[in-house]
Structures are given as C-alpha cells and as structure tokens.
Enzyme design. Structure first.
Site, mmCIF file in Angstrom:
data_model
loop_
_atom_site.group_PDB
_atom_site.id
_atom_site.type_symbol
_atom_site.label_atom_id
_atom_site.label_comp_id
_atom_site.label_asym_id
_atom_site.label_seq_id
_atom_site.Cartn_x
_atom_site.Cartn_y
_atom_site.Cartn_z
ATOM 1 C CE LYS A 1 -0.550 -7.928 10.219
ATOM 2 N NZ LYS A 1 0.851 -7.542 10.446
ATOM 3 N NE ARG B 1 6.240 -1.956 8.611
ATOM 4 C CZ ARG B 1 5.636 -3.131 8.480
ATOM 5 N NH1 ARG B 1 5.217 -3.529 7.296
ATOM 6 N NH2 ARG B 1 5.425 -3.914 9.518
ATOM 7 C CE1 TYR C 1 -15.934 -8.233 -21.533
ATOM 8 C CE2 TYR C 1 -15.470 -9.247 -19.410
ATOM 9 C CZ TYR C 1 -16.334 -8.577 -20.259
ATOM 10 O OH TYR C 1 -17.590 -8.259 -19.837
ATOM 11 C CG MET D 1 -17.458 -7.702 -11.588
ATOM 12 S SD MET D 1 -18.726 -6.467 -11.856
ATOM 13 C CE MET D 1 -17.784 -5.153 -12.624
HETATM 14 C C1 LIG Z 1 1.604 -8.623 10.798
HETATM 15 C C2 LIG Z 1 2.627 -8.640 11.838
HETATM 16 C C3 LIG Z 1 3.132 -9.855 12.310
HETATM 17 C C4 LIG Z 1 2.738 -11.179 11.738
HETATM 18 O O1 LIG Z 1 3.371 -11.356 10.493
HETATM 19 P P1 LIG Z 1 3.224 -12.723 9.694
HETATM 20 O O2 LIG Z 1 4.198 -12.606 8.588
HETATM 21 O O3 LIG Z 1 1.816 -12.744 9.185
HETATM 22 O O4 LIG Z 1 3.485 -13.806 10.639
HETATM 23 C C5 LIG Z 1 4.045 -9.813 13.348
HETATM 24 N N1 LIG Z 1 4.453 -8.635 13.882
HETATM 25 C C6 LIG Z 1 3.991 -7.455 13.429
HETATM 26 C C7 LIG Z 1 4.484 -6.207 14.058
HETATM 27 C C8 LIG Z 1 3.079 -7.410 12.403
HETATM 28 O O5 LIG Z 1 2.631 -6.239 11.961
#
Ligand SMILES: *Cc1c(COP(=O)(O)O)cnc(C)c1O
Length: 371
Positions: free
Chosen positions: A35, A130, A256, A304
C-alpha cells in the site's frame, strides 16, 4: 545538471527482508503489503524484490491494477475492501480478493452481478476500533456472506493495535479465536511486528501474515529492537552531496532562527536535501547523517532545499569532507555504512513508515541490482 539528491531502491535488500519473514513463518503464506505505493518505494520499483511473496496486499484499486499490469497473476488483497459498488466490477475483472468490514460492503456484494464468486476476508474489530465487525456482529455477518452466491471462500482477519508494544496481542487474539472458532477458512492476523514477535505461536501465525514495514528494512518495534536485531536491511537510500562548506568560529550561528551556535571553530557542510524532498523538518541538531560513510550530525534547522551538517567527525577520521562529498540521509553509504531510517525518524519524533512514504516526487529514484 539536476540537484545531486537521489533515492535508490535496493532490490536485493527487499528479497533478503522477504526471506527473513519467510524464515519467521516457514509454514505460513506471506502477503507483501505494498500500500501507499509500496511504502513510498514505488510499486513498479519494489516488485522485482517482492515477487517471491505469495500475494500482494494494498488498498487502492489503482495500485491493484498496477500490480496486475506488472504481470502478477497470484492473489491480490484489498485490505479495506471496496468503497463503492463499481469497485466490485474491478474485483471481478482483475480477480481481486477483498476485505469485508461493514454491512454496506455486504449490501454491495449482494447487488453485484458476477459469474465468478469472490474470495473475501471478513474483518473482525478485535479491539483496534478502526475497521471491522464487532465480535457480537461477526457471526451474523459471516452467515449473511456465506449465503451469497457472489461469495466464494470466506477467510478471517483482524488487525493488531499493539503488536509492537508492551500490550501485545493476547487480548485481541482471544477475541479473534472466540469469534472465528469452528468457522472453516483461512486466517490472517499478523502485521510485521506480530510476525516477528509472536508468530512462533501457530494460532497467531495463521495461514497468511501481512508483512509491510519489515520488508522495507525498518524494525517494527524500534527502539525496543533495531533493524540489526531483526536482521533486515535498508531498502531505500536517500543520498545527496555537499554543495558548500563554511568555517565557523565560536559564537557563529547556523541557519534559520539561529538554532545552532558553534562553541568553537567548526567546519560545516551544506547538503542538497531539504523538507521539500521529504526530509522531515522536525529533525534538529544531532540528527544522525553520514558523510562519505562517516557518521555525523545535523546542525541547525532543516531548510526547504538544504540541511547543514557538522563535518568535524569526518575530518577527524581522515576522510574527505569537501565539495561533492556523498551525504547519506538514510540507508546505505557507498562504503557500506548504514544509517537506519528508524534513527532519523526517531530524531523527527516519527516512525520510519512516514519518512519512506513522504519521499517527495521531485526526488529522482533509481532501482539498483537490476540490469
Ligand atoms: C498496513 C497494514 C499491514 C502491514 O503493517 P506493517 O506494520 O507495515 O507490517 C497489515 N495489515 C493491515 C490491515 C494493514 O493495513
């Protein structure tokens, strides 16, 4: 000439880290979680390093299309399931497996016209609060799904809130086991942290683990353990060069807000990387950085397009620290030295996940290890 900043994706490190997961759970299948564009690495760039996985898990349908476009014919799982009815058409067309976490998704399935029934992962809310059905509602959701001609195999999943911390997973495992016991089907509960810490327990291990961050060389439970402890390697290097130097005297300030004041004579270098490249502005004086592979520290505020670094440890080591020197913001230096992304993230008050994902589009990215 473009600015000297660039990122490198390390195919061999992705392969190595995936193998580490496999060693941790030899009898389970592994979802490579890709993802957020493979945690900022780029799905297309990470694919070669992760193609030995059993499946790819993600949540954006456009990303699922990209994985299919790479020629992947194996399983793809949508971790959040579908968002609207027409997403199911894409699931049918690309044979995507999808999570089902709410009644609305079952409604959509019930109205979906398909020749080929879908493989679904019914999600339990075991305490994360969630996504997912509560334990009270889980059985009736299963019964509803099980009665639909649109549904093929039903698998079971939940997600841990504390796999990386002291609370652990036992309380959520108890809820998951109670909700799914005697239901037939595959099970998937582990993220990276649970895979490394708790998957020696066969019930926690289940049939599929969902490995994300560990594949990208970050320790999921940092700072309790680091990447060395888990024997994972950095998969992304962010590097640039020194584009200028300054000789400071006692009392001189840097950048800065004059956040840093030299206590005595000091040589600093200016490196072409700033917050517009995705380097966190929250990194303050002391944040680790490598110059020609020698560990030193940031001084002053992140701008930046630039950061300023203390060159004295590099000079003291007898290593060149002049114009053009290699600066490693995280990942691997040419001399083999490693700066774990987790240490930089900690200095910024965040986690390695965020740094990887925030790599800015203006940074050119290359893949090493492939011809
Ligand atoms: C992102 C995610 C994972 C992986 O999590 P990590 O901590 O990166 O291993 C697993 N299951 C779900 C449902 C996720 O959203």
């Amino acid at each position: 000439m473009p600015r000297p900043i660039h990122a490198t994706i390390h195919t061999a490190a992705l392969q190595h880290n995936l193998e580490r997961v496999r060693q941790a759970v030899p009898d389970a299948k592994t979802w490579a979680v890709v993802k957020a564009n493979a945690y900022g690495h780029g799905i297309e760039r990470a694919f070669e390093g992760l193609r030995a996985a059993d499946g790819f898990a993600l949540l954006d349908l456009a990303e699922a299309e990209r994985v299919r476009h790479l020629g992947w014919r194996g399983p793809i799982l949508l971790l959040e399931g579908v968002f609207e009815p027409r997403d199911l058409e894409l699931c049918s067309r690309l044979s995507l497996w999808h999570a089902v976490h709410c009644d609305e998704q079952i409604d959509m399935l019930a109205a979906h016209k398909t020749q080929v029934p879908h493989r679904v992962f019914l999600k339990l809310n075991s305490g994360m609060n969630r996504l997912g059905f509560t334990p009270q509602r889980y059985r009736s959701a299963w019964a509803r799904l099980n009665a639909l001609p649109q549904v093929d195999e039903i698998s079971f999943m939940t997600h841990f809130s504390d796999a990386d911390g002291p609370r652990g997973v036992a309380h959520q495992m108890a809820a998951f086991n109670a909700a799914t016991q005697d239901l037939p089907g595959e099970r998937s509960v582990c993220n990276s942290a649970a895979t490394l810490r708790f998957a020696s327990d066969a019930q926690v291990r289940g049939d599929w683990v969902r490995a994300g961050i560990v594949l990208y060389g970050s320790a999921p439970d940092f700072p309790a353990h680091n990447a060395d402890h888990w024997q994972v390697q950095p998969t992304m290097t962010l590097a640039t060069r020194i584009i200028g130097t300054q000789q400071l005297q006692a009392g001189d300030t840097v950048g800065y807000g004059s956040r840093f004041t030299a206590e005595g004579p000091l040589t600093i270098g200016v490196a072409a990387c700033g917050y517009a490249d995705g380097y966190p502005r929250h990194c303050d004086t002391g944040t680790p950085v490598l110059v020609n592979g020698v560990r030193t520290r940031l001084v002053g505020r992140v701008s930046m397009d630039m950061v300023t670094v203390d060159l004295s440890p590099v000079i003291a080591a007898g290593v060149d620290a002049g114009f053009g020197s290699e600066v490693t913001l995280w990942g691997s230096a040419r001399n083999g030295a490693v700066l774990p992304i987790d240490e930089v993230a900690q200095a910024a008050g965040t986690v390695g996940y965020e740094l990887m994902c925030a790599l800015a589009p203006r940074v050119p990215v290359a893949v090493d290890g492939v011809a």
